[in-house]
Write a protein that holds these residues in place. Structure first.
Motif, PDB file in Angstrom:
ATOM      1  N   ARG A 219      37.639 -14.351  15.371  1.00 12.02           N
ATOM      2  CA  ARG A 219      36.488 -13.594  14.884  1.00 12.02           C
ATOM      3  C   ARG A 219      36.666 -12.111  15.204  1.00 12.02           C
TER       4      ARG A 219
ATOM      5  N   ILE B 234      34.064  -8.773  14.688  1.00 12.34           N
ATOM      6  CA  ILE B 234      32.756  -8.362  14.189  1.00 12.34           C
ATOM      7  C   ILE B 234      32.465  -6.942  14.655  1.00 12.34           C
TER       8      ILE B 234
ATOM      9  N   ARG C  42      30.008 -10.998   8.455  1.00 13.97           N
ATOM     10  CA  ARG C  42      31.347 -11.372   7.991  1.00 13.97           C
ATOM     11  C   ARG C  42      31.516 -11.037   6.499  1.00 13.97           C
TER      12      ARG C  42
ATOM     13  N   SER D 269      33.706  -5.599   9.751  1.00  9.07           N
ATOM     14  CA  SER D 269      33.934  -6.951  10.265  1.00  9.07           C
ATOM     15  C   SER D 269      35.020  -7.637   9.449  1.00  9.07           C
TER      16      SER D 269
ATOM     17  N   TYR E 122      32.849 -18.504   4.592  1.00 10.93           N
ATOM     18  CA  TYR E 122      31.550 -17.832   4.559  1.00 10.93           C
ATOM     19  C   TYR E 122      30.390 -18.818   4.564  1.00 10.93           C
TER      20      TYR E 122
ATOM     21  N   LEU F  88      28.709 -18.383   9.960  1.00 15.14           N
ATOM     22  CA  LEU F  88      27.947 -17.169  10.218  1.00 15.14           C
ATOM     23  C   LEU F  88      27.043 -17.332  11.428  1.00 15.14           C
TER      24      LEU F  88
ATOM     25  N   ASP G 216      29.230 -16.840  14.318  1.00 13.02           N
ATOM     26  CA  ASP G 216      29.497 -15.409  14.500  1.00 13.02           C
ATOM     27  C   ASP G 216      28.404 -14.776  15.353  1.00 13.02           C
TER      28      ASP G 216
END
Length: 321
Positions: free
Chosen positions: A13, A15, A59, A64, A73, A78, A81
């Motif tokens: 990840r 972000i 995302r 990000s 997605y 999410l 995230d």
């Protein structure tokens, strides 16, 4: 200055976020087609009220990560995230507040990770539990014209409309759903596409909403000109996957303390009036619910002072951490 920019990463990840203030963590999640910048008015207000306000690029947006795989997605990713950001910032819990798609992501964050998200604020898009028919079937049956969600499903189709003139398309899209510039009642609905047409054909032209300055538009357009729109549109392209992934949460309520605020002129609020009416069942922890007269979809930018007051008042009344 809006705050401190930083990137948190780990476990695949990455972000980007903007942080301001100290105190209990409030995570701010934007919608389509926006970025962390949508919260530029809330970051200083929340910090001044004693909160650690953090606005993320979701995302696929801004700085990000933007994975190539559309499956990346889906809602469950999410939500994780958001939980990852909380951990990366050295916190165990947070309040999550979202707008538009961010409202849906915030609601599902509270639903799937109640261990992390102790309260949830929803702007513009009401909470509606998973249920009913497959989303693509619902949107396909909305009349003779094509609903924008269906229009967004085919990879590359909406991109071909938007990306040759990102700035102009964004200006029209923002204007189409702002309280001071939206089409008059009875005009063709900008949420639908006529046969063989485009969304842009129904956008207002030649006038920016009062909340959107040229510099603001430059910020939004610059990010999408750099990244393209596919990452943002992939959120729409996962609605059926989400419906399958969240089958165990059919009809589920969110018990944490919650807040809802919407614009009185926003179709997202009026079309989902039944969802708001169901809040005693679906949001049993609801503290307050508000409709701002004359306001469109971009509520925290159209009415920043009112929204800031609502958020701070709600946050201050939450149980201490």
């Amino acid at each position: 200055m809006e705050g401190t920019h930083r990137v948190v990463s780990g476990g695949g990840r990455r972000i980007h976020l903007v942080e301001r203030g100290a105190g209990p963590l409030v995570l701010l999640v934007h919608g389509f087609p926006e970025s962390w910048y949508s919260w530029r008015h809330q970051l200083p207000a929340l910090a001044a009220a004693g909160y650690r306000a953090v606005a993320v690029d979701v995302r696929g947006y801004g700085r990000s990560a933007g994975p190539a795989d559309p499956d990346a997605y889906r809602m469950a990713e999410l939500v994780e995230d958001n939980a990852f950001v909380v951990r990366a910032l050295g916190e165990e819990t947070a309040v999550v507040v979202g707008h538009d798609w961010g409202s849906v992501i915030a609601a599902n964050s509270a639903l799937l990770r109640p261990d992390v998200f102790r309260a949830v604020g929803l702007l513009s898009v009401p909470y509606a539990p998973r249920g009913g028919p497959r989303p693509s079937d619902v949107f396909a049956g909305m009349g003779g014209e094509e609903f924008y969600v269906s229009y967004f499903q085919e990879a590359g189709r909406a991109e071909a409309e938007i990306e040759p003139d990102v700035r102009g398309w964004l200006a029209g899209f923002y204007a189409a759903f702002s309280g001071d510039t939206m089409p008059a009642p009875g005009a063709p609905d900008p949420q639908f596409v006529g046969g063989g047409g485009t969304l842009r054909e129904r956008f207002p032209a030649g006038r920016l909403p009062g909340w959107l300055g040229e510099r603001d538009l430059d910020v939004y357009a610059g990010e999408f000109e750099r990244t393209g729109l596919t990452g943002a549109l992939n959120r729409y392209r996962n609605m059926d996957r989400d419906w399958e992934d969240l089958a165990a949460y059919d009809g589920a309520a969110i018990p944490q303390p919650s807040l809802f605020a919407g614009g009185g002129l926003d179709a997202s609020t009026t079309w989902l009036a039944d969802a708001v009416a169901a809040y005693p069942v679906t949001l049993p922890g609801l503290v307050s619910s508000h409709l701002l007269d004359g306001c469109g979809h971009w509520i925290q930018q159209e009415r920043p002072d009112e929204v800031n007051q609502l958020l701070v008042g709600w946050l201050d009344a939450l149980p201490a951490v």
